[in-house]
Design a protein around this motif. Sequence first.
Motif, PDB file in Angstrom:
ATOM      1  N   VAL A  88      75.556  53.403 121.975  1.00 19.54           N
ATOM      2  CA  VAL A  88      74.049  53.099 121.236  1.00 19.54           C
ATOM      3  C   VAL A  88      73.390  54.419 121.738  1.00 19.54           C
ATOM      4  CG1 VAL A  88      72.003  52.337 120.751  1.00 19.54           C
ATOM      5  CG2 VAL A  88      74.074  51.167 120.686  1.00 19.54           C
ATOM      6  N   ILE A  89      72.946  55.555 121.051  1.00 22.32           N
ATOM      7  CA  ILE A  89      72.349  56.668 121.391  1.00 22.32           C
ATOM      8  C   ILE A  89      70.887  56.624 121.597  1.00 22.32           C
ATOM      9  CG2 ILE A  89      72.254  59.088 121.519  1.00 22.32           C
ATOM     10  CD1 ILE A  89      74.952  58.269 122.002  1.00 22.32           C
ATOM     11  N   ALA A  90      70.184  56.148 120.420  1.00 26.64           N
ATOM     12  CA  ALA A  90      68.912  55.935 120.627  1.00 26.64           C
ATOM     13  C   ALA A  90      68.398  54.965 119.487  1.00 26.64           C
ATOM     14  CB  ALA A  90      68.301  57.180 120.285  1.00 26.64           C
ATOM     15  N   LEU A  91      67.322  54.198 119.797  1.00 26.52           N
ATOM     16  CA  LEU A  91      66.520  53.480 118.900  1.00 26.52           C
ATOM     17  C   LEU A  91      65.426  54.494 118.108  1.00 26.52           C
ATOM     18  CD1 LEU A  91      68.150  51.219 120.230  1.00 26.52           C
ATOM     19  CD2 LEU A  91      65.937  49.869 120.357  1.00 26.52           C
ATOM     20  N   MET A  92      65.172  54.479 116.799  1.00 24.96           N
ATOM     21  CA  MET A  92      64.174  55.057 116.336  1.00 24.96           C
ATOM     22  C   MET A  92      63.457  54.265 115.468  1.00 24.96           C
ATOM     23  SD  MET A  92      64.254  58.921 114.610  1.00 24.96           S
ATOM     24  CE  MET A  92      64.548  59.470 116.401  1.00 24.96           C
ATOM     25  N   PRO A  93      62.123  53.671 115.704  1.00 22.10           N
ATOM     26  CA  PRO A  93      61.251  52.863 114.836  1.00 22.10           C
ATOM     27  C   PRO A  93      60.735  53.978 113.807  1.00 22.10           C
ATOM     28  CG  PRO A  93      60.371  52.876 117.042  1.00 22.10           C
ATOM     29  CD  PRO A  93      61.801  53.502 117.193  1.00 22.10           C
ATOM     30  N   ILE A  94      60.522  53.615 112.550  1.00 22.63           N
ATOM     31  CA  ILE A  94      60.118  54.449 111.548  1.00 22.63           C
ATOM     32  C   ILE A  94      59.187  53.835 110.388  1.00 22.63           C
ATOM     33  CG2 ILE A  94      62.373  54.199 110.440  1.00 22.63           C
ATOM     34  CD1 ILE A  94      62.000  57.067 109.138  1.00 22.63           C
ATOM     35  N   GLY A  95      58.150  54.387 110.275  1.00 20.58           N
ATOM     36  CA  GLY A  95      57.365  53.786 109.426  1.00 20.58           C
ATOM     37  C   GLY A  95      56.062  54.346 109.044  1.00 20.58           C
ATOM     38  N   TYR A  96      55.092  54.083 108.095  1.00 20.07           N
ATOM     39  CA  TYR A  96      53.815  54.737 107.864  1.00 20.07           C
ATOM     40  C   TYR A  96      52.809  54.315 109.140  1.00 20.07           C
ATOM     41  CZ  TYR A  96      54.975  55.026 103.061  1.00 20.07           C
ATOM     42  OH  TYR A  96      55.629  55.391 102.057  1.00 20.07           O
ATOM     43  N   PRO A  97      52.564  55.893 109.655  1.00 16.59           N
ATOM     44  CA  PRO A  97      51.796  55.553 111.117  1.00 16.59           C
ATOM     45  C   PRO A  97      50.234  55.223 110.720  1.00 16.59           C
ATOM     46  CG  PRO A  97      52.167  57.978 110.085  1.00 16.59           C
ATOM     47  CD  PRO A  97      52.730  57.155 109.149  1.00 16.59           C
ATOM     48  N   GLU A 145      62.631  52.540  99.212  1.00 16.00           N
ATOM     49  CA  GLU A 145      64.006  52.650  99.491  1.00 16.00           C
ATOM     50  C   GLU A 145      64.149  54.027  99.217  1.00 16.00           C
ATOM     51  OE1 GLU A 145      67.150  51.444 100.814  1.00 16.00           O
ATOM     52  OE2 GLU A 145      65.765  50.092 100.818  1.00 16.00           O
ATOM     53  N   GLU A 146      63.531  54.874  98.289  1.00 18.15           N
ATOM     54  CA  GLU A 146      64.109  56.028  97.855  1.00 18.15           C
ATOM     55  C   GLU A 146      63.360  57.203  99.142  1.00 18.15           C
ATOM     56  OE1 GLU A 146      61.697  54.832  96.001  1.00 18.15           O
ATOM     57  OE2 GLU A 146      60.076  56.139  95.715  1.00 18.15           O
ATOM     58  N   LYS A 147      62.569  56.762  99.842  1.00 11.90           N
ATOM     59  CA  LYS A 147      61.999  57.597 100.984  1.00 11.90           C
ATOM     60  C   LYS A 147      63.046  57.344 102.082  1.00 11.90           C
ATOM     61  CE  LYS A 147      57.194  58.201 101.037  1.00 11.90           C
ATOM     62  NZ  LYS A 147      57.084  59.615 100.975  1.00 11.90           N
ATOM     63  N   LEU A 148      63.570  56.136 102.333  1.00 10.95           N
ATOM     64  CA  LEU A 148      64.521  55.862 103.391  1.00 10.95           C
ATOM     65  C   LEU A 148      65.761  56.587 103.094  1.00 10.95           C
ATOM     66  CD1 LEU A 148      64.720  54.219 106.068  1.00 10.95           C
ATOM     67  CD2 LEU A 148      65.562  52.269 104.652  1.00 10.95           C
ATOM     68  N   PRO A 181      58.357  48.854 110.525  1.00  7.58           N
ATOM     69  CA  PRO A 181      59.101  48.095 109.403  1.00  7.58           C
ATOM     70  C   PRO A 181      60.469  48.261 109.230  1.00  7.58           C
ATOM     71  CG  PRO A 181      57.658  50.197 108.220  1.00  7.58           C
ATOM     72  CD  PRO A 181      57.396  49.997 109.700  1.00  7.58           C
ATOM     73  N   THR A 182      60.936  49.286 109.992  1.00  9.12           N
ATOM     74  CA  THR A 182      62.193  49.734 110.028  1.00  9.12           C
ATOM     75  C   THR A 182      62.717  50.312 111.292  1.00  9.12           C
ATOM     76  OG1 THR A 182      62.538  50.118 107.466  1.00  9.12           O
ATOM     77  CG2 THR A 182      64.198  51.061 109.247  1.00  9.12           C
ATOM     78  N   VAL A 183      63.817  50.079 111.923  1.00  8.08           N
ATOM     79  CA  VAL A 183      64.224  50.726 113.058  1.00  8.08           C
ATOM     80  C   VAL A 183      65.746  51.095 112.858  1.00  8.08           C
ATOM     81  CG1 VAL A 183      64.829  50.556 115.268  1.00  8.08           C
ATOM     82  CG2 VAL A 183      62.989  48.947 114.831  1.00  8.08           C
ATOM     83  N   ILE A 184      65.990  52.640 112.950  1.00 13.53           N
ATOM     84  CA  ILE A 184      67.370  53.232 112.757  1.00 13.53           C
ATOM     85  C   ILE A 184      67.933  53.363 114.084  1.00 13.53           C
ATOM     86  CG2 ILE A 184      68.409  55.194 111.956  1.00 13.53           C
ATOM     87  CD1 ILE A 184      65.924  55.822 110.053  1.00 13.53           C
ATOM     88  N   VAL A 185      68.973  52.925 114.454  1.00  8.19           N
ATOM     89  CA  VAL A 185      69.907  52.842 115.581  1.00  8.19           C
ATOM     90  C   VAL A 185      70.832  53.834 115.480  1.00  8.19           C
ATOM     91  CG1 VAL A 185      70.821  51.509 117.309  1.00  8.19           C
ATOM     92  CG2 VAL A 185      68.863  50.461 116.138  1.00  8.19           C
ATOM     93  N   GLY A 186      71.048  54.792 116.156  1.00  5.93           N
ATOM     94  CA  GLY A 186      71.896  55.697 116.135  1.00  5.93           C
ATOM     95  C   GLY A 186      73.106  55.361 117.217  1.00  5.93           C
ATOM     96  N   VAL A 187      74.300  55.519 116.756  1.00 10.15           N
ATOM     97  CA  VAL A 187      75.353  54.838 117.376  1.00 10.15           C
ATOM     98  C   VAL A 187      76.506  55.966 117.349  1.00 10.15           C
ATOM     99  CG1 VAL A 187      77.264  52.946 117.547  1.00 10.15           C
ATOM    100  CG2 VAL A 187      75.009  52.343 116.855  1.00 10.15           C
TER     101      VAL A 187
END
Length: 172
Positions: A139-148, A23-26, A73-79
């Motif tokens: 919605v401008i973009a979807l962005m998956p994020i996680g450990y590669p 959570e602190e990284k996010l 693990p997470t997708v950040i969706v920019g709106v």
Amino acid sequence: MNVSEAILTRRSVRSYKDKDIPEEKLHKVIESARMAPSARNKQDWKFVIVQDEEKKDELHEAANGQKFVKEAPTVIVGVATKPEDEMKCGVGTGVVDVTIAMDHITLKATEEGLGTCWIGAFDQEEVKDILNVPEGCRVIALMPIGYPEEELGVMYKERKNPEDITCRDTYY
Ligand SMILES: Cc1cc2nc3c(=O)[nH]c(=O)nc-3n(C[C@H](O)[C@H](O)[C@H](O)COP(=O)(O)O)c2cc1C
């Protein structure tokens, strides 16, 4: 990691470890978006943090079935919340502002050892439905994020030459 290192190390990550982001990284990543500049400092944006497996699955369907969208693990969706607003120059502020903020995310994520990928291949209305995004937003973009899956490192980037993308004093 300094800014130059982050710029050179960031790459599109399309394979993620099955490991949650602390959570602190996010929080740090989202802070990097919150601190981004915006036209007249309006901050007309919202970042939907999606971790629910069912919703990620639906998002991946709406994004041309790109599998890594649900594997992250997470997708950040920019709106953009006021997509109709324009600057004097005639350019829409929503796309510009959200894009800057999300690029902060890509670089901060890199510093945190996390991978990201821009996703522009998605169905606008489907994503809005899935996430309950109001009709007036975009919605401008979807962005998956996680450990590669593969560690990030400086690597060759296929890019145009400087002289092909710049000109001096006039456009040519
Ligand atoms: C606005 C935008 C939309 C993109 N959409 C997708 C996408 O839907 N799927 C995908 O796999 N990559 C997508 N990409 C990633 C690009 O293909 C990638 O950034 C480019 O090939 C350069 O590679 P790099 O990010 O590894 O430096 C997108 C990139 C941007 C900037």
